[in-house]
Design a protein around this motif. Structure first.
Motif, PDB file in Angstrom:
ATOM      1  N   ILE A 244       0.833  -1.211   0.000  1.00  0.00           N
ATOM      2  CA  ILE A 244       0.000   0.000   0.000  1.00  0.00           C
ATOM      3  C   ILE A 244       0.862   1.253   0.000  1.00  0.00           C
ATOM      4  N   ILE A 245       1.906   1.263   0.828  1.00  0.00           N
ATOM      5  CA  ILE A 245       2.767   2.452   0.907  1.00  0.00           C
ATOM      6  C   ILE A 245       3.512   2.667  -0.403  1.00  0.00           C
ATOM      7  N   SER A 246       4.042   1.599  -0.979  1.00  0.00           N
ATOM      8  CA  SER A 246       4.771   1.745  -2.243  1.00  0.00           C
ATOM      9  C   SER A 246       3.850   2.220  -3.366  1.00  0.00           C
ATOM     10  N   LEU A 247       2.617   1.726  -3.396  1.00  0.00           N
ATOM     11  CA  LEU A 247       1.665   2.176  -4.418  1.00  0.00           C
ATOM     12  C   LEU A 247       1.298   3.641  -4.207  1.00  0.00           C
ATOM     13  N   ALA A 248       1.189   4.068  -2.955  1.00  0.00           N
ATOM     14  CA  ALA A 248       0.885   5.478  -2.678  1.00  0.00           C
ATOM     15  C   ALA A 248       2.026   6.385  -3.147  1.00  0.00           C
ATOM     16  N   ILE A 249       3.265   5.964  -2.924  1.00  0.00           N
ATOM     17  CA  ILE A 249       4.409   6.770  -3.376  1.00  0.00           C
ATOM     18  C   ILE A 249       4.461   6.814  -4.896  1.00  0.00           C
ATOM     19  N   LEU A 250       4.166   5.689  -5.535  1.00  0.00           N
ATOM     20  CA  LEU A 250       4.106   5.687  -6.998  1.00  0.00           C
ATOM     21  C   LEU A 250       3.012   6.624  -7.506  1.00  0.00           C
ATOM     22  N   GLY A 251       1.919   6.721  -6.756  1.00  0.00           N
ATOM     23  CA  GLY A 251       0.868   7.672  -7.122  1.00  0.00           C
ATOM     24  C   GLY A 251       1.362   9.113  -7.064  1.00  0.00           C
ATOM     25  N   ILE A 252       2.170   9.425  -6.047  1.00  0.00           N
ATOM     26  CA  ILE A 252       2.749  10.772  -5.949  1.00  0.00           C
ATOM     27  C   ILE A 252       3.674  11.035  -7.133  1.00  0.00           C
TER      28      ILE A 252
END
Length: 359
Positions: A244-252
């Protein structure tokens, strides 16, 4: 005299004078001249396109077409299809890489998850193809594409360290690769988001509900009050959190790649998001895969037909890139890299005032 975007000079002053005239002949003359100017602009756009598409042209970069004026596609009916503007030229290399990688991983996973049980145990597992097999392909493709976005930077750093300067051109293949890093990263985010959606759909499948009933029946049959497995619970909690955290950073990173957003950021802010946070996303994605594997690394039964599980193939390249990045952070390399990027050359002494100016 004014000069338009294509470099053609037009006598706007004379046009305005003729337009403001009172006679009908002047109006028709002005309209005919405007029509002729538009035809010249269309021909110029076609000439620019043909020059960029010609194999002997020096301007083979499709980005040069951005300098042309807008043209109507309906005006291209007389031009052959081979001379038309190619669709999404910057996305060709990333899309080809993603397609070939996805095809390879699909066949690889199909052999392990579907064909092997059918051949050895006569077990029909073809229902796994739409969701389970595809969802094992998506994370491998996503993390590999993310790695491909940062791997050319490693190659570029090695070349600069070897040459001792930043003023020599990179090889053409590396230059093309570096210009496509944004597309690799966006594709990685898109496929990673698809992986998350596929994972969320697991409990909605009918096959999962049947298996859940079978597991409950087996537990009752074995007279077990609880099927709680401590290490397996921790494994899932951790790797889901990391994903979840890695996907959120990729979203940024994806949002920062939007031109309107990137133009509002300073160079240091944009560099921090795309470089530092990008490597953090790659690190978390690799940790997500490693925690998912957990204790399966030493399990011999994971090797089917002498083929290792897909997570072993997925983490090899990201670990290599992260190790190279960690090595470049060592003082013996980082200081030399910083000097080279400030303009220092191995054959010339560096001016201290130049370094202080950049700092």
């Amino acid at each position: 005299m004014e000069e338009n975007e294509t470099g053609i000079q037009s006598s706007t002053t004379d046009d305005e004078i003729n337009y403001n005239g009172t006679g009908n002949g002047d109006i028709w003359q002005w309209a005919a001249k405007k029509s002729q100017d538009m035809e010249c602009e269309k021909k110029l756009n076609i000439d620019l396109q043909l020059r960029c598409d010609s194999p002997g042209s020096d301007s083979l970069d499709p980005d040069s077409l951005d300098r042309a004026i807008y043209y109507d596609v309906l005006d291209w009916d007389t031009v052959s299809s081979s001379q038309r503007t190619s669709l999404f030229p910057k996305w060709r290399l990333p899309m080809k890489m993603a397609f070939l990688l996805a095809l390879f991983m699909f066949m690889y996973t199909f052999l392990r998850e579907v064909l092997y049980p059918y051949v050895t145990k006569s077990k029909n597992e073809f229902y796994r193809i739409p969701i389970l097999v595809v969802n094992k392909v998506l994370p491998v493709v996503a993390i590999t594409l993310l790695t491909m976005a940062y791997l050319p930077g490693i190659f570029a750093t090695v070349i600069q360290l070897h040459r001792g300067t930043k003023y020599k051109r990179f090889p053409s293949w590396l230059n093309t690769w570096m210009l496509r890093r944004k597309q690799f990263g966006l594709l990685s985010f898109f496929i990673g988001a698809m992986h998350a959606i596929y994972s969320l759909s697991y409990p909605m499948r009918r096959s999962y509900r049947y298996k859940l009933l079978n597991w409950a029946y087996e537990q009752v049959k074995q007279q077990k009050e609880s099927s709680w497995i401590e290490h397996d619970v921790w494994r899932m909690e951790i790797y889901v959190c990391l994903g979840i955290i890695s996907l959120a950073i990729l979203g940024i990173l994806a949002v920062a790649s939007i031109p309107s957003v990137s133009h509002s950021l300073s160079w240091r802010e944009y560099q921090f998001i795309q470089s530092k946070m990008g490597y953090v996303a790659l690190l978390l994605s690799t940790a997500h895969t490693l925690v998912f594997a957990w204790n399966k690394w030493a399990d011999v039964s994971q090797f089917i037909w002498c083929m290792p599980p897909s997570f072993m193939l997925a983490v090899f390249l990201p670990i290599l890139v992260l190790l190279c990045r960690a090595i470049f952070l060592l003082p013996c390399f980082s200081k030399r890299i910083q000097k080279i990027r400030y303009g220092w050359e191995a054959t010339k002494p560096m001016n201290k005032n130049c370094v202080l100016t950049h700092m």
